[in-house]
Design a protein around this motif. Structure first.
Motif, short mmCIF file in Angstrom:
data_model
loop_
_atom_site.label_atom_id
_atom_site.label_comp_id
_atom_site.label_asym_id
_atom_site.label_seq_id
_atom_site.Cartn_x
_atom_site.Cartn_y
_atom_site.Cartn_z
N ARG A 37 0.84 -1.20 0.00
CA ARG A 37 0.00 0.00 0.00
C ARG A 37 0.88 1.26 0.00
O ARG A 37 1.05 1.89 -1.04
N ASP A 38 1.52 1.59 1.11
CA ASP A 38 2.35 2.80 1.11
C ASP A 38 3.56 2.59 0.20
O ASP A 38 4.00 3.51 -0.50
N HIS A 84 3.83 4.64 12.43
CA HIS A 84 4.01 4.58 10.97
C HIS A 84 4.86 5.79 10.62
O HIS A 84 4.38 6.92 10.60
N HIS A 138 7.65 8.07 8.35
CA HIS A 138 8.22 8.36 7.03
C HIS A 138 9.63 8.90 7.18
O HIS A 138 10.04 9.37 8.24
N ASN A 170 9.13 4.87 3.68
CA ASN A 170 8.72 4.53 5.05
C ASN A 170 9.89 3.92 5.81
O ASN A 170 10.93 3.63 5.23
#
Ligand SMILES: CC(=O)SCCNC(=O)CCNC(=O)[C@H](O)C(C)(C)COP(=O)(O)OP(=O)(O)OC[C@H]1O[C@@H](n2cnc3c(N)ncnc32)[C@H](O)[C@@H]1OP(=O)(O)O
Ligand SMILES: CC(C)C(=O)C(=O)O
Ligand SMILES: [Mg+2]
Length: 530
Positions: free
Chosen positions: A24-25, A213, A215, A249
């Protein structure tokens, strides 16, 4: 500062849960587009690796992504499968439709909570966002027991509002609360404190898993993730190779190997099989088309490579001098000794032994090492085939009556090729110039003039013995004199130099077999004297 209680709880009672969002990311990496088959392949490998949750996509994003999330949900067993969705009913409906057949389905709904996002993007008040978040968690809960809520841009959100919204979504039934550092703005101490603040200020926080989560915009994604873990986060969201929106990420392999390698410090468990790391990284890199940078921690091609002599010597004596983890622990067969200009004798000798050159004398090794060093000055990396060529050139050595001192070539498409060559014979330098049909021919003619010898060139061959634009070229020449053939070889990164060396080698052979007198150059030469 780390809260000792939070940390102690985590160590004593919980193990890490790895939430992989490569599909997804990771797919939000510009230029990456994974089809159903590719997502299935990566998801299968993630399960082999032992991840707890796979975020398979964003079901409402496109029909293709919906089908991919559905296919992963229906076919991949052994991990929870999640789909991301906005805090919007139609998104949640679509997410559920995609994940409902999973062994352990999860709906992951999110809404931004920072002032900037509320004002400019959502155009909503805090109260509206609060109500929407709680309502959409409750709506998701009608479908699915496992509901994750993310407060997008949490690290730039007013803490009091963040505490409030987390409390409300937990009341509405969230099972996991995710705290994203959406734009990679936070720092480790600050992000750790944020997690600690949530633990200390949200009354019902013990009902859920805290997730993070992070980045990598400032290169701090893994550091922030580990700081959050130290302060009580148990679910860590990450991607293989650190793929993801913008700078990516937090990288899964870095988190896991950090936790493993510093078990003495973190003392926490997870269920990732680290020996699958390298394979997974390769698979993701080949299916996404995103190359792993050579010096990337853990999975970069240089992560277990040593080029400098001092390091190579240390590693040969004892690997732990310069390796804090083993290549085997990530599924890599062995470390790599790269031979280059900074390498030393220990590593060179070791490579010779590995290549089967066990009977070379100390003097031969010394000579080969000197040649290796001068080759390494011209070539970035010296490969086994380069060494083979150097050793074989050495093995085929005959007495060097003539040695190359220097040469200079002038050649072009509109000029006659000329060569100036200097040879050393018995300590004396002899220099001659000649022309020819091309630079090689001119060089051969000049060599013959220096040596005062005339030979017939029967054959000339050039082949690359190593790869790359700085490859070693090996030239083989066959020359004859009165029906007798002599073969000469030369190796260099420069084809003219290899040719010159090969021709001198052939002359030396002829001299050693027939004697110099026999080979004296006849009065009428083939070259034009300059
Ligand atoms: C931090 C992250 O990584 S978030 C995830 C990012 N990933 C993606 O965006 C990939 C998938 N996205 C998409 O395919 C599309 O953006 C869709 C299908 C979700 C929406 O597409 P569109 O309807 O065309 O809207 P668009 O993307 O242009 O704009 C987003 C809209 O969602 C709203 N929105 C954004 N986030 C949320 C949210 N979490 N909850 C509710 N609404 C939201 C925006 O305010 C905007 O609303 P508006 O159309 O009323 O102005
Ligand atoms: C949707 C959330 C989890 C996200 O990707 C982010 O905030 O970066
Ligand atoms: Mg993200």
């Amino acid at each position: 500062m780390t809260d000792p209680c939070a940390w102690e709880d985590l160590r004593m009672s919980r193990r890490l849960k790895i939430f992989d969002t490569t599909l997804r990311d990771g797919e939000q990496t510009p230029g990456v587009n994974l089809n159903i088959q590719e997502k299935l392949e990566i998801a299968g490998q993630l399960v082999r690796m032992g991840v707890d949750v796979i975020e398979a996509g964003f079901a409402i994003a496109s029909p293709g992504d919906f089908e991919a999330v559905k296919a992963v949900s229906e076919n991949i067993k052994g991990a929870a499968i999640a789909s991301l969705c906005r805090a919007v009913e139609k998104d949640i409906d679509r997410a559920w439709e995609a994940v409902c057949k999973a062994e352990r389905p999860r709906i992951h709904t999110f809404i931004a909570t920072s002032d900037i996002h509320l004002k400019y993007k959502l155009k909503m008040s805090e109260q509206e966002v609060l109500e929407r978040a709680a309502a959409m968690v409750a709506y998701s809960k009608k479908y699915c027991e496992d509901v994750e809520f993310s407060a997008e841009d949490a690290s730039r959100t007013r803490p009091d509002f963040l505490y409030k919204i987390i409390e409300e979504v937990i009341k509405a039934g969230a099972t996991v609360v995710n705290i994203p550092d959406t734009v990679g703005y936070s720092t480790p101490a600050e992000f750790g404190a944020l997690i600690r603040g949530i633990r200390n200020n949200v009354s019902n926080i013990d009902k859920v898993d805290i997730s993070v989560h992070c980045h990598n915009d400032l290169g701090l994604a893994v550091a922030n993730t580990l700081a959050a873990m130290e302060n009580g986060a148990v679910q860590l969201e990450c991607t293989v190779n650190g793929l993801g929106e913008r700078a990516g990420n937090a990288s899964m392999e870095e988190i896991i190997m950090g936790v493993n390698t510093r078990k003495d410090f973190y003392n926490i468990t997870h269920k990732i099989d680290t020996t699958q790391i390298y394979r997974t990284s390769k698979l993701v890199s080949s299916l996404t088309g995103v190359a792993v940078q050579p010096n990337k921690a853990i999975v970069g091609v240089n992560a277990f490579a040593h080029e400098s002599g001092i390091h190579q010597h240390g590693v040969l004596a004892e690997k732990t001098t310069y390796e804090i983890m083993t290549p085997e622990s990530i599924g890599l067969a062995q470390n790599r000794m790269v031979l280059g200009k900074l390498s030393g004798r220990h590593a060179f000798e070791e490579r010779l032994k590995e290549m089967g050159y066990c009977s070379l004398s100390t003097e031969e090794i010394q000579k080969a090492f000197e040649k290796f060093k001068s080759l390494a000055d011209k070539k970035k990396v010296v490969l086994d085939r380069d060494i083979e060529a150097l050793i074989e050139e050495k093995a085929s050595k005959i007495p060097e009556v003539f040695e190359l001192d220097s040469f200079q070539i002038n050649s072009g498409n509109k000029v006659v090729s000329t060569a100036m060559v200097s040879l050393i014979k018995e300590g004396n330098k002899v220099s001659e110039a000649a022309t020819g049909d091309g630079p090689v021919d001119a060089a051969f003619n000049a060599i013959e003039r220096c040596a005062g010898i005339s030979l017939e060139l029967e054959d000339y061959g050039l082949k690359a013995v190593t790869e790359g634009k700085d490859a070693l070229g090996e030239v083989t020449v066959r020359v004859s004199r009165e029906g007798q053939i002599f073969v000469g070889k030369g190796v260099s990164t420069d084809v003219i130099e290899a040719s010159v060396k090969a021709y001198i080698n052939a002359i030396n052979r002829a001299v050693s077999e027939l004697g110099e007198e026999e080979l004296k150059r006849p009065a009428s030469g083939v070259s034009e004297v300059l």
